[in-house]
Design a protein around this motif. Structure first.
Motif, PDB file in Angstrom:
ATOM      1  N   HIS A 123     -35.671  -4.937 -28.946  1.00 45.30           N
ATOM      2  CA  HIS A 123     -35.536  -6.000 -29.537  1.00 45.30           C
ATOM      3  C   HIS A 123     -34.754  -6.754 -29.131  1.00 45.30           C
ATOM      4  O   HIS A 123     -34.711  -7.643 -29.815  1.00 45.30           O
ATOM      5  N   TRP A 134     -28.308  -0.250 -33.409  1.00 45.94           N
ATOM      6  CA  TRP A 134     -29.525  -0.323 -32.167  1.00 45.94           C
ATOM      7  C   TRP A 134     -29.724   0.176 -30.855  1.00 45.94           C
ATOM      8  O   TRP A 134     -30.240   0.854 -30.621  1.00 45.94           O
ATOM      9  N   GLU A 194     -32.617   1.585 -27.019  1.00 43.00           N
ATOM     10  CA  GLU A 194     -33.166   1.384 -28.767  1.00 43.00           C
ATOM     11  C   GLU A 194     -33.075   2.222 -29.071  1.00 43.00           C
ATOM     12  O   GLU A 194     -34.212   3.097 -28.961  1.00 43.00           O
ATOM     13  N   ALA A 198     -34.283   3.957 -38.747  1.00 40.26           N
ATOM     14  CA  ALA A 198     -34.430   4.558 -37.628  1.00 40.26           C
ATOM     15  C   ALA A 198     -34.579   5.771 -37.899  1.00 40.26           C
ATOM     16  O   ALA A 198     -34.768   6.590 -38.616  1.00 40.26           O
ATOM     17  N   LEU A 210     -31.067  -0.238 -39.224  1.00 40.01           N
ATOM     18  CA  LEU A 210     -30.766  -0.778 -38.569  1.00 40.01           C
ATOM     19  C   LEU A 210     -31.336  -2.677 -39.154  1.00 40.01           C
ATOM     20  O   LEU A 210     -31.626  -2.859 -39.890  1.00 40.01           O
ATOM     21  N   GLY A 217     -34.732  -5.141 -39.241  1.00 42.06           N
ATOM     22  CA  GLY A 217     -35.768  -4.001 -38.824  1.00 42.06           C
ATOM     23  C   GLY A 217     -36.782  -4.280 -39.305  1.00 42.06           C
ATOM     24  O   GLY A 217     -37.783  -3.040 -39.339  1.00 42.06           O
TER      25      GLY A 217
END
Length: 193
Positions: free
Chosen positions: A35, A69, A89, A103, A109, A112
Motif C-alpha cells: 500500500h 503502516w 506492511e 490492523a 492505520l 486503511g
C-alpha cells in the motif's frame, strides 16, 4: 611523536573523505510494499543516490518506525553501491467509521478503511480494539460490529447478538445460534425471533 599524530590524523581524514566519495550509493530499491510508495519511504530513510554507501546503516530506519503502516523494516546492502529497503506492511483488518482501519495487531492505520476486509465497525465511546479484533476473528461471517458503553453487538446474516462484555460473545461463538436477536448475560440467554 607529534609528526606521527599528524600523519595518523591525515590518514584518518583521507579515509573519511574517501569513504564518502569512493563508494556512493548508486542503486536503491524498496521491496515488500503493498500500500505504501517507495519514494517517500526512501526519502524519509535518507536512502538516496549519491549518499556514501559505507555510512548507510540501520540507524537510518529509525524514522520509519513512526509510520503505523510499517510493521518491520530492514536494510540490506547486497553489494557496494547498492542498498535495499525491505518492508513488511501491516494489513488493514477492520474498517472504522472515520476511514481508518485496525490492523490485525490492533494498530490504527489512517486511510486503511476502504482496504479492510473485515466487518464494519460502528460505535460510541472508547474504541475497544482487542474486543473488536477478537469478535471479528470469532465471527468471520459478521457483517457489522457495534460498541457502546452498554455492550457490544455482532450483526450476522441470521440475526444480532448482544452482550454487555466481549467474553460472553466469544463463548457463544461456538454455540448453535438461533435466528433473531440474542441477548447474552452472565445469568442466561434471551432470544427474540
Amino acid at each position: 611523536m607529534g609528526s606521527m599524530k599528524a600523519l595518523l590524523a591525515l590518514l584518518l581524514a583521507t579515509l573519511y573523505v574517501a569513504s564518502r566519495v569512493a563508494f556512493p550509493l548508486e542503486e536503491v530499491e524498496a521491496v515488500g510494499l503493498v500500500h505504501l510508495e517507495a519514494e517517500p519511504l526512501l526519502l524519509q530513510a535518507r536512502l538516496l543516490p549519491g549518499e556514501p554507501w559505507l555510512w548507510v546503516g540501520p540507524g537510518r530506519l529509525a524514522p520509519l518506525g513512526q509510520n503505523p503502516w510499517i510493521a518491520e523494516a530492514r536494510l540490506e546492502k547486497p553489494r557496494p553501491g547498492a542498498a535495499r529497503l525491505w518492508v513488511r506492511e501491516r494489513r488493514p483488518f477492520l474498517p472504522l467509521p472515520d476511514g481508518s482501519a485496525l490492523a490485525e495487531d490492533g494498530t490504527l492505520l489512517p486511510g486503511g478503511g476502504p482496504l479492510a476486509p473485515g466487518p464494519r465497525v460502528e460505535g460510541k465511546g472508547p474504541l475497544p480494539k482487542e474486543a473488536l479484533l477478537a469478535l471479528a476473528r470469532a465471527y468471520p461471517e459478521a457483517q457489522r460490529l457495534r460498541y457502546t458503553p452498554a455492550g457490544l453487538w455482532v450483526d450476522l446474516p441470521e440475526g444480532t447478538l448482544f452482550a454487555p462484555e466481549p467474553g460472553l460473545l466469544l463463548e457463544y461463538a461456538q454455540a448453535v445460534r438461533p435466528k433473531g436477536e440474542v441477548y447474552l448475560y452472565a445469568w442466561g440467554v434471551s432470544v427474540r425471533p
